[in-house]
Design a protein around this motif. Structure first.
Motif, PDB file in Angstrom:
ATOM      1  N   THR A   1       0.830  -1.200   0.000  1.00 52.30           N
ATOM      2  CA  THR A   1       0.000   0.000   0.000  1.00 52.30           C
ATOM      3  C   THR A   1       0.866   1.252   0.000  1.00 52.30           C
ATOM      4  O   THR A   1       0.592   2.209  -0.727  1.00 52.30           O
ATOM      5  CB  THR A   1      -0.946   0.009   1.217  1.00 52.30           C
ATOM      6  OG1 THR A   1      -1.720  -1.206   1.206  1.00 52.30           O
ATOM      7  CG2 THR A   1      -1.874   1.197   1.189  1.00 52.30           C
ATOM      8  N   GLU A   2       1.928   1.260   0.784  1.00 47.28           N
ATOM      9  CA  GLU A   2       2.835   2.406   0.823  1.00 47.28           C
ATOM     10  C   GLU A   2       3.513   2.621  -0.533  1.00 47.28           C
ATOM     11  O   GLU A   2       3.658   3.762  -0.982  1.00 47.28           O
ATOM     12  CB  GLU A   2       3.878   2.222   1.917  1.00 47.28           C
ATOM     13  CG  GLU A   2       3.317   2.391   3.314  1.00 47.28           C
ATOM     14  CD  GLU A   2       4.374   2.182   4.381  1.00 47.28           C
ATOM     15  OE1 GLU A   2       5.543   2.520   4.115  1.00 47.28           O
ATOM     16  OE2 GLU A   2       4.015   1.690   5.447  1.00 47.28           O
TER      17      GLU A   2
ATOM     18  N   LEU B   1      -5.299   0.468  -5.417  1.00 44.58           N
ATOM     19  CA  LEU B   1      -5.559   0.934  -4.049  1.00 44.58           C
ATOM     20  C   LEU B   1      -6.935   0.495  -3.581  1.00 44.58           C
ATOM     21  O   LEU B   1      -7.103   0.046  -2.441  1.00 44.58           O
ATOM     22  CB  LEU B   1      -5.447   2.457  -3.960  1.00 44.58           C
ATOM     23  CG  LEU B   1      -4.041   3.035  -3.889  1.00 44.58           C
ATOM     24  CD1 LEU B   1      -4.104   4.554  -4.023  1.00 44.58           C
ATOM     25  CD2 LEU B   1      -3.365   2.648  -2.593  1.00 44.58           C
TER      26      LEU B   1
ATOM     27  N   LEU C   1      -7.001  -2.997  -2.421  1.00 48.18           N
ATOM     28  CA  LEU C   1      -6.299  -3.266  -1.154  1.00 48.18           C
ATOM     29  C   LEU C   1      -7.063  -2.746   0.063  1.00 48.18           C
ATOM     30  O   LEU C   1      -6.796  -3.159   1.184  1.00 48.18           O
ATOM     31  CB  LEU C   1      -4.905  -2.635  -1.167  1.00 48.18           C
ATOM     32  CG  LEU C   1      -3.932  -3.239  -2.188  1.00 48.18           C
ATOM     33  CD1 LEU C   1      -2.667  -2.408  -2.254  1.00 48.18           C
ATOM     34  CD2 LEU C   1      -3.605  -4.678  -1.802  1.00 48.18           C
ATOM     35  N   ILE C   2      -7.975  -1.824  -0.173  1.00 53.99           N
ATOM     36  CA  ILE C   2      -8.696  -1.219   0.966  1.00 53.99           C
ATOM     37  C   ILE C   2      -9.887  -2.059   1.335  1.00 53.99           C
ATOM     38  O   ILE C   2     -10.593  -2.570   0.581  1.00 53.99           O
ATOM     39  CB  ILE C   2      -9.148   0.218   0.614  1.00 53.99           C
ATOM     40  CG1 ILE C   2      -7.911   1.075   0.379  1.00 53.99           C
ATOM     41  CG2 ILE C   2     -10.021   0.805   1.690  1.00 53.99           C
ATOM     42  CD1 ILE C   2      -8.194   2.490  -0.101  1.00 53.99           C
TER      43      ILE C   2
END
Length: 79
Positions: free
Chosen positions: A4-5, A75, A78-79
């Motif tokens: 994620t980063e 993103l 992944l959330i």
């Protein structure tokens, strides 16, 4: 979490690139707009370069926006 980063870092980099390319386009637009108001066109070499610069900038914007969409979808996954 590291993934994620990394994706967020890529998103930040794309944002910076988009801002740069958008500025380039804004700088070119008045010159392109002036063509329609001009009584005569500039010499072919100048006109060709201006149109090439404009095309290149548009292509960069389109490519950056496509990358934005891919990153955003990653993103969201992944959330």
């Amino acid at each position: 979490m590291e993934i994620t980063e990394n994706i967020l870092n890529e998103y930040r980099e794309l944002t910076a690139k988009y801002i740069t390319v958008s500025k380039q386009l804004r700088e070119l637009l008045p010159r392109v707009t002036e063509l329609s108001k001009a009584d005569k066109l500039p010499e072919p070499r100048v006109l060709r370069q201006l149109l090439r610069d404009f095309d290149k900038t548009e292509e960069e914007i389109e490519a950056t926006l496509a990358r934005f969409r891919r990153v955003r979808h990653r993103l969201l996954g992944l959330i």
